[in-house]
Design a protein around this motif. Structure first.
Motif, short mmCIF file in Angstrom:
data_model
loop_
_atom_site.label_atom_id
_atom_site.label_comp_id
_atom_site.label_asym_id
_atom_site.label_seq_id
_atom_site.Cartn_x
_atom_site.Cartn_y
_atom_site.Cartn_z
N GLU A 1 -39.48 32.89 4.40
CA GLU A 1 -40.05 34.24 4.36
C GLU A 1 -40.31 34.75 5.79
OE1 GLU A 1 -44.48 35.79 3.44
OE2 GLU A 1 -43.53 34.68 1.78
N PHE A 2 -40.83 33.86 6.64
CA PHE A 2 -41.04 34.23 8.03
C PHE A 2 -39.73 34.60 8.71
CE2 PHE A 2 -40.25 32.38 12.23
CZ PHE A 2 -40.87 33.34 13.00
N VAL A 3 -38.69 33.78 8.53
CA VAL A 3 -37.40 34.03 9.17
C VAL A 3 -36.83 35.38 8.71
CG1 VAL A 3 -35.02 33.23 9.37
CG2 VAL A 3 -36.90 31.61 9.63
N GLU A 4 -36.93 35.64 7.43
CA GLU A 4 -36.44 36.92 6.90
C GLU A 4 -37.22 38.09 7.49
OE1 GLU A 4 -35.10 38.82 2.63
OE2 GLU A 4 -36.09 36.87 2.67
N ALA A 5 -38.54 37.95 7.58
CA ALA A 5 -39.37 39.00 8.17
C ALA A 5 -39.03 39.18 9.65
CB ALA A 5 -40.85 38.67 8.00
N PHE A 6 -38.79 38.07 10.34
CA PHE A 6 -38.42 38.15 11.75
C PHE A 6 -37.14 38.98 11.92
CE2 PHE A 6 -35.22 36.53 14.67
CZ PHE A 6 -35.76 37.00 15.87
N TYR A 7 -36.09 38.62 11.18
CA TYR A 7 -34.83 39.35 11.33
C TYR A 7 -34.99 40.81 10.95
CZ TYR A 7 -31.82 35.41 12.50
OH TYR A 7 -31.21 34.36 13.15
N GLY A 8 -35.76 41.10 9.92
CA GLY A 8 -36.00 42.49 9.54
C GLY A 8 -36.61 43.28 10.68
N PHE B 1 -36.68 42.38 13.89
CA PHE B 1 -35.79 42.32 15.06
C PHE B 1 -34.73 43.40 14.97
CE2 PHE B 1 -32.19 40.18 17.36
CZ PHE B 1 -32.77 40.19 18.62
N PHE B 2 -34.10 43.54 13.82
CA PHE B 2 -33.05 44.56 13.66
C PHE B 2 -33.63 45.97 13.63
CE2 PHE B 2 -30.54 41.12 11.26
CZ PHE B 2 -30.00 40.64 12.44
N GLU B 3 -34.84 46.10 13.14
CA GLU B 3 -35.50 47.41 13.14
C GLU B 3 -35.81 47.85 14.57
OE1 GLU B 3 -39.96 48.46 12.07
OE2 GLU B 3 -38.76 48.09 10.25
N ARG B 4 -36.33 46.96 15.35
CA ARG B 4 -36.72 47.28 16.71
C ARG B 4 -35.53 47.35 17.66
NH1 ARG B 4 -41.66 44.15 18.57
NH2 ARG B 4 -42.52 45.38 16.87
N HIS C 1 -32.80 39.48 29.16
CA HIS C 1 -33.59 40.45 28.39
C HIS C 1 -33.32 40.32 26.89
CE1 HIS C 1 -29.90 42.91 28.65
NE2 HIS C 1 -30.33 43.46 27.54
N ASP C 2 -32.12 39.86 26.51
CA ASP C 2 -31.82 39.66 25.10
C ASP C 2 -32.70 38.54 24.53
OD1 ASP C 2 -29.65 41.58 24.91
OD2 ASP C 2 -28.49 40.15 26.11
N PHE C 3 -32.85 37.47 25.30
CA PHE C 3 -33.71 36.38 24.86
C PHE C 3 -35.17 36.81 24.83
CE2 PHE C 3 -29.91 34.25 26.45
CZ PHE C 3 -29.55 33.52 25.32
N ASP C 4 -35.56 37.65 25.80
CA ASP C 4 -36.93 38.17 25.80
C ASP C 4 -37.19 39.02 24.56
OD1 ASP C 4 -37.57 36.91 28.18
OD2 ASP C 4 -37.17 38.68 29.42
N ASN C 5 -36.22 39.84 24.17
CA ASN C 5 -36.37 40.65 22.96
C ASN C 5 -36.55 39.77 21.73
OD1 ASN C 5 -36.00 42.93 24.52
ND2 ASN C 5 -33.87 43.19 23.97
N PHE C 6 -35.72 38.73 21.63
CA PHE C 6 -35.81 37.78 20.52
C PHE C 6 -37.18 37.12 20.51
CE2 PHE C 6 -35.32 33.67 18.54
CZ PHE C 6 -34.46 33.88 17.48
N PHE D 1 -40.08 37.33 17.70
CA PHE D 1 -40.34 36.05 17.05
C PHE D 1 -41.83 35.71 17.12
CE2 PHE D 1 -40.72 31.50 16.69
CZ PHE D 1 -39.76 31.14 15.76
N LEU D 2 -42.41 35.79 18.31
CA LEU D 2 -43.82 35.44 18.47
C LEU D 2 -44.73 36.41 17.72
CD1 LEU D 2 -43.93 34.40 22.24
CD2 LEU D 2 -43.70 32.94 20.23
N GLU D 3 -44.38 37.68 17.74
CA GLU D 3 -45.17 38.69 17.04
C GLU D 3 -45.21 38.40 15.54
OE1 GLU D 3 -43.94 43.14 16.10
OE2 GLU D 3 -44.31 42.83 18.24
N VAL D 4 -44.05 38.17 14.95
CA VAL D 4 -43.98 37.93 13.51
C VAL D 4 -44.59 36.58 13.14
CG1 VAL D 4 -42.42 37.73 11.52
CG2 VAL D 4 -42.02 39.50 13.25
N LEU D 5 -44.35 35.57 13.97
CA LEU D 5 -44.95 34.27 13.71
C LEU D 5 -46.47 34.37 13.72
CD1 LEU D 5 -44.54 31.25 13.18
CD2 LEU D 5 -44.46 30.91 15.67
#
Length: 120
Positions: free
Chosen positions: A19-26, A28-31, A87-92, A96-100
């Motif tokens: 559920e966390f991973v799905e929320a993360f990708y959601g 991530f793609f939104e932002r 910067h791509d890794f920073d975005n990820f 990731f940290l926000e959703v976690l």
């Protein structure tokens, strides 16, 4: 790197890891919608499970660099074709940290945030 906190917080998600991973990708793609093109139109459970398994491996084995390093290098090599920049890794990492943190609630203490940040 505080691997004990990484393991503790990852396993605290329990059966909510996917559920966390799905929320993360959601999020991530939104932002950052530009990254969506690197992924299949629909993220299948197998893709989501791959990230869950990678994070579980990192949480379990991160203290043993001889075991985890080859896996992480292989994972990095798989992504080399995308020509990702720092910067791509920073975005990820940021998302990731926000959703976690949201999924961990009260368990998301400054030490946990720092441990995960260091891991990235």
């Amino acid at each position: 790197m505080n691997t004990a906190i990484i393991a503790e917080t990852w396993y605290a998600l329990g059966n909510r890891q996917a559920e966390f991973v799905e929320a993360f990708y959601g999020r991530f793609f939104e932002r950052f919608p530009g990254y969506r093109r690197f992924f299949p139109r629909t993220l299948h459970p197998a893709h989501l499970d791959k990230m869950v398994q990678t994070m579980a491996l990192m949480a379990k084995l991160s203290e043993d660099q001889t075991v985890i390093a080859p896996h992480m290098h292989r994972l990095g090599a798989e992504h080399a074709a995308y020509d990702l920049k720092p910067h791509d890794f920073d975005n990820f990492k940021t998302v990731f940290l926000e959703v976690l943190g949201e999924h961990l609630g009260m368990r998301w203490v400054p030490a946990a945030s720092q441990a995960w940040s260091d891991a990235f």
